[in-house]
Design a protein around this motif. Structure first.
Motif, PDB file in Angstrom:
ATOM      1  N   ILE A 105      -6.285 -10.268  16.290  1.00 45.93           N
ATOM      2  CA  ILE A 105      -7.601  -9.666  16.580  1.00 45.93           C
ATOM      3  C   ILE A 105      -8.783 -10.569  16.247  1.00 45.93           C
ATOM      4  O   ILE A 105      -8.803 -11.221  15.209  1.00 45.93           O
ATOM      5  CB  ILE A 105      -7.765  -8.369  15.762  1.00 45.93           C
ATOM      6  CG1 ILE A 105      -6.680  -7.374  16.138  1.00 45.93           C
ATOM      7  CG2 ILE A 105      -9.124  -7.730  16.006  1.00 45.93           C
ATOM      8  CD1 ILE A 105      -6.720  -6.147  15.281  1.00 45.93           C
ATOM      9  N   HIS A 125      -9.021  -9.373  21.418  1.00 49.38           N
ATOM     10  CA  HIS A 125      -7.920 -10.190  20.906  1.00 49.38           C
ATOM     11  C   HIS A 125      -8.207 -11.680  21.105  1.00 49.38           C
ATOM     12  O   HIS A 125      -9.010 -12.052  21.961  1.00 49.38           O
ATOM     13  CB  HIS A 125      -6.603  -9.773  21.564  1.00 49.38           C
ATOM     14  CG  HIS A 125      -6.155  -8.426  21.089  1.00 49.38           C
ATOM     15  ND1 HIS A 125      -5.344  -8.274  19.993  1.00 49.38           N
ATOM     16  CD2 HIS A 125      -6.482  -7.186  21.504  1.00 49.38           C
ATOM     17  CE1 HIS A 125      -5.164  -6.972  19.776  1.00 49.38           C
ATOM     18  NE2 HIS A 125      -5.832  -6.296  20.674  1.00 49.38           N
ATOM     19  N   LYS A 126      -7.532 -12.497  20.324  1.00 50.73           N
ATOM     20  CA  LYS A 126      -7.729 -13.943  20.429  1.00 50.73           C
ATOM     21  C   LYS A 126      -7.303 -14.409  21.814  1.00 50.73           C
ATOM     22  O   LYS A 126      -6.354 -13.883  22.381  1.00 50.73           O
ATOM     23  CB  LYS A 126      -6.898 -14.652  19.358  1.00 50.73           C
ATOM     24  CG  LYS A 126      -7.478 -14.450  17.971  1.00 50.73           C
ATOM     25  CD  LYS A 126      -6.662 -15.157  16.910  1.00 50.73           C
ATOM     26  CE  LYS A 126      -7.219 -14.862  15.529  1.00 50.73           C
ATOM     27  NZ  LYS A 126      -6.236 -15.098  14.457  1.00 50.73           N
ATOM     28  N   THR A 131      -5.069 -18.504  29.692  1.00 56.38           N
ATOM     29  CA  THR A 131      -5.398 -17.231  30.360  1.00 56.38           C
ATOM     30  C   THR A 131      -6.713 -16.660  29.826  1.00 56.38           C
ATOM     31  O   THR A 131      -7.205 -17.087  28.784  1.00 56.38           O
ATOM     32  CB  THR A 131      -4.280 -16.187  30.127  1.00 56.38           C
ATOM     33  OG1 THR A 131      -4.359 -15.769  28.775  1.00 56.38           O
ATOM     34  CG2 THR A 131      -2.906 -16.759  30.386  1.00 56.38           C
ATOM     35  N   PHE A 138      -7.981   1.957  22.955  1.00 60.18           N
ATOM     36  CA  PHE A 138      -6.870   2.905  22.793  1.00 60.18           C
ATOM     37  C   PHE A 138      -7.135   3.949  21.717  1.00 60.18           C
ATOM     38  O   PHE A 138      -7.889   3.699  20.778  1.00 60.18           O
ATOM     39  CB  PHE A 138      -5.569   2.152  22.471  1.00 60.18           C
ATOM     40  CG  PHE A 138      -5.623   1.283  21.226  1.00 60.18           C
ATOM     41  CD1 PHE A 138      -6.149  -0.008  21.288  1.00 60.18           C
ATOM     42  CD2 PHE A 138      -5.161   1.745  19.997  1.00 60.18           C
ATOM     43  CE1 PHE A 138      -6.204  -0.818  20.150  1.00 60.18           C
ATOM     44  CE2 PHE A 138      -5.199   0.945  18.859  1.00 60.18           C
ATOM     45  CZ  PHE A 138      -5.729  -0.340  18.937  1.00 60.18           C
ATOM     46  N   VAL A 180      -5.969  -5.004  28.605  1.00 59.22           N
ATOM     47  CA  VAL A 180      -4.520  -4.770  28.610  1.00 59.22           C
ATOM     48  C   VAL A 180      -4.265  -3.263  28.596  1.00 59.22           C
ATOM     49  O   VAL A 180      -5.155  -2.478  28.263  1.00 59.22           O
ATOM     50  CB  VAL A 180      -3.785  -5.412  27.394  1.00 59.22           C
ATOM     51  CG1 VAL A 180      -3.963  -6.917  27.364  1.00 59.22           C
ATOM     52  CG2 VAL A 180      -4.214  -4.787  26.078  1.00 59.22           C
ATOM     53  N   VAL A 184       2.134   1.861  22.106  1.00 60.23           N
ATOM     54  CA  VAL A 184       2.769   1.339  20.893  1.00 60.23           C
ATOM     55  C   VAL A 184       3.149   2.508  19.995  1.00 60.23           C
ATOM     56  O   VAL A 184       2.393   3.470  19.873  1.00 60.23           O
ATOM     57  CB  VAL A 184       1.782   0.404  20.132  1.00 60.23           C
ATOM     58  CG1 VAL A 184       2.301   0.060  18.747  1.00 60.23           C
ATOM     59  CG2 VAL A 184       1.507  -0.873  20.926  1.00 60.23           C
ATOM     60  N   TYR A 213       9.459  -0.182  15.479  1.00 66.19           N
ATOM     61  CA  TYR A 213       8.221  -0.480  16.192  1.00 66.19           C
ATOM     62  C   TYR A 213       8.560  -0.693  17.659  1.00 66.19           C
ATOM     63  O   TYR A 213       9.452  -1.491  17.977  1.00 66.19           O
ATOM     64  CB  TYR A 213       7.583  -1.740  15.593  1.00 66.19           C
ATOM     65  CG  TYR A 213       6.350  -2.238  16.328  1.00 66.19           C
ATOM     66  CD1 TYR A 213       5.090  -1.776  15.985  1.00 66.19           C
ATOM     67  CD2 TYR A 213       6.448  -3.177  17.347  1.00 66.19           C
ATOM     68  CE1 TYR A 213       3.947  -2.237  16.647  1.00 66.19           C
ATOM     69  CE2 TYR A 213       5.318  -3.648  18.014  1.00 66.19           C
ATOM     70  CZ  TYR A 213       4.070  -3.164  17.651  1.00 66.19           C
ATOM     71  OH  TYR A 213       2.948  -3.624  18.301  1.00 66.19           O
ATOM     72  N   PRO A 219      -0.254  -6.967  30.612  1.00 67.09           N
ATOM     73  CA  PRO A 219      -1.368  -7.903  30.391  1.00 67.09           C
ATOM     74  C   PRO A 219      -2.590  -7.637  31.261  1.00 67.09           C
ATOM     75  O   PRO A 219      -3.656  -8.196  31.002  1.00 67.09           O
ATOM     76  CB  PRO A 219      -0.767  -9.274  30.711  1.00 67.09           C
ATOM     77  CG  PRO A 219       0.500  -9.029  31.431  1.00 67.09           C
ATOM     78  CD  PRO A 219       0.962  -7.650  31.077  1.00 67.09           C
ATOM     79  N   ALA A 223      -1.291 -13.926  33.958  1.00 65.68           N
ATOM     80  CA  ALA A 223      -0.855 -14.666  32.769  1.00 65.68           C
ATOM     81  C   ALA A 223       0.513 -15.227  33.106  1.00 65.68           C
ATOM     82  O   ALA A 223       1.384 -14.473  33.545  1.00 65.68           O
ATOM     83  CB  ALA A 223      -0.755 -13.754  31.562  1.00 65.68           C
ATOM     84  N   VAL A 227       4.206 -18.505  29.349  1.00 67.21           N
ATOM     85  CA  VAL A 227       3.248 -18.493  28.233  1.00 67.21           C
ATOM     86  C   VAL A 227       3.348 -17.138  27.520  1.00 67.21           C
ATOM     87  O   VAL A 227       3.443 -17.050  26.296  1.00 67.21           O
ATOM     88  CB  VAL A 227       1.796 -18.712  28.732  1.00 67.21           C
ATOM     89  CG1 VAL A 227       0.793 -18.532  27.605  1.00 67.21           C
ATOM     90  CG2 VAL A 227       1.643 -20.072  29.366  1.00 67.21           C
ATOM     91  N   VAL A 231       4.367 -16.389  23.636  1.00 68.68           N
ATOM     92  CA  VAL A 231       3.450 -15.728  22.689  1.00 68.68           C
ATOM     93  C   VAL A 231       4.147 -14.534  22.042  1.00 68.68           C
ATOM     94  O   VAL A 231       4.099 -14.321  20.826  1.00 68.68           O
ATOM     95  CB  VAL A 231       2.158 -15.250  23.416  1.00 68.68           C
ATOM     96  CG1 VAL A 231       1.300 -14.369  22.520  1.00 68.68           C
ATOM     97  CG2 VAL A 231       1.351 -16.437  23.921  1.00 68.68           C
ATOM     98  N   TYR A 232       4.794 -13.772  22.880  1.00 65.85           N
ATOM     99  CA  TYR A 232       5.551 -12.589  22.493  1.00 65.85           C
ATOM    100  C   TYR A 232       6.594 -12.925  21.403  1.00 65.85           C
ATOM    101  O   TYR A 232       6.657 -12.296  20.350  1.00 65.85           O
ATOM    102  CB  TYR A 232       6.245 -12.158  23.773  1.00 65.85           C
ATOM    103  CG  TYR A 232       6.885 -10.829  23.849  1.00 65.85           C
ATOM    104  CD1 TYR A 232       6.228  -9.769  24.466  1.00 65.85           C
ATOM    105  CD2 TYR A 232       8.177 -10.625  23.391  1.00 65.85           C
ATOM    106  CE1 TYR A 232       6.845  -8.540  24.603  1.00 65.85           C
ATOM    107  CE2 TYR A 232       8.797  -9.408  23.522  1.00 65.85           C
ATOM    108  CZ  TYR A 232       8.127  -8.365  24.136  1.00 65.85           C
ATOM    109  OH  TYR A 232       8.734  -7.158  24.276  1.00 65.85           O
TER     110      TYR A 232
END
Ligand code: 18C
Length: 258
Positions: A105, A125-126, A131, A138, A180, A184, A213, A219, A223, A227, A231-232
């Motif tokens: 974040i 987000h960073k 991208t 949310f 996005v 979650v 989780y 996305p 993207a 990549v 990242v994931y």
């Protein structure tokens, strides 16, 4: 001054409103119970592939694309000692500590407090090269699930936090970011292990918390799959490890909150 005071009173009063009167409530209620069931399903059966493992932490994903975008669902399980499900869920949900553990974040705004257990967040987000930067809007809801069959061997208690993308009139909609779409859930169960004798005090050494989780993040725009999957693979294990360590250390010296 009078107006300010009235506004202040209104803001103070807002969190006490029961969430059940809010228009989002039916959706929050439905998704929370659905996600609880989804989190409690096992990972056997061949659809989930293990992609990261460290100690008790195991992370699985399913390769899935929607309209050419990678949305790979994730399911992670972990077990930690020394903190309760309530402590874990509280720290995952609370805006006060988010920057202590979520390193993805850049900015976080509380857009609305629907009730004492439900907040609407806007997060920037960073940026991930090459991208566009992403943001997320949310609702986030936390609750304790009453035990269905309080019997031997069952969890002492269960807590869930559920986050899902939504819309809000205070959304600045400046179009600088790609939005996005996320769903979650974070489910925790406390076990008293090793068990205590009747009348004996429960200490942090008797606490074992099992965590599940699950996430699906679309996305929202271009993207490259390679990549995104890189990242994931790097960010999810980093998050769950860091988060659980953070809560463990934070709670260590405090009285147990069941
Ligand atoms: O669940 C987590 N945190 C909660 C509280 O913040 C909440 C937030 C979820 C955010 C979901 C991801 C949003 C997009 C992120 C962009 C990438 C940032 C990476 C930063 C790297 C320096 O529920 C814990 C969340 C842990 C986040 C892990 C990263 C997930 C990446 C998933 C794919 C994202 C697709 C869009 C990114 C496109 C860039 C390749």
């Amino acid at each position: 001054e009078e107006f300010r005071e009235r506004l202040r009173q209104k803001q103070l009063a807002a969190p006490r409103k029961p969430a059940a009167t809010h228009p989002l409530w039916p959706q929050i209620e439905k998704l929370t119970m659905e996600q609880l069931g989804y989190a409690q399903q096992g990972v056997e059966g061949g659809v989930w592939q293990l992609f990261a493992e460290e100690g008790e932490m195991k992370m699985y994903r399913r390769e899935l694309e929607e309209d050419g975008l990678v949305v790979d669902p994730l399911k992670a399980v972990h077990q930690v000692r020394g903190a309760t499900a309530h402590e874990m869920a509280h720290h995952f949900w609370s805006p006060d500590v988010r920057f202590e553990w979520d390193t993805s974040i850049e900015q976080m705004t509380v857009l609305d407090r629907i009730s004492s257990d439900t907040i609407i967040f806007l997060q920037l987000h960073k940026r991930v090269w090459p991208t566009a930067q992403r943001d997320a809007l949310f609702w986030s809801h936390v609750r304790k699930i009453p035990p269905s069959h309080p019997a031997n061997g069952e969890a002492y208690d269960t807590w869930i936090v559920c986050n899902q993308s939504t819309e809000h009139p205070d959304d600045p909609k400046d179009g600088k970011c790609v939005r996005v779409d996320l769903t979650v859930c974070f489910v925790c169960q406390t076990f008293i292990d090793p068990p205590v004798q009747e009348g004996e005090e429960i200490t942090r050494d008797n606490l074992l918390t099992k965590i599940t989780y699950c996430s699906v993040v679309n996305p929202g725009g271009w993207a490259p799959a390679s990549v995104l999957r890189a990242v994931y693979k790097r960010e999810y294990p980093k998050f769950l490890k860091r988060f659980t360590q953070y809560v463990g250390e934070k709670c260590e010296s405090q009285p147990i909150a069941f």
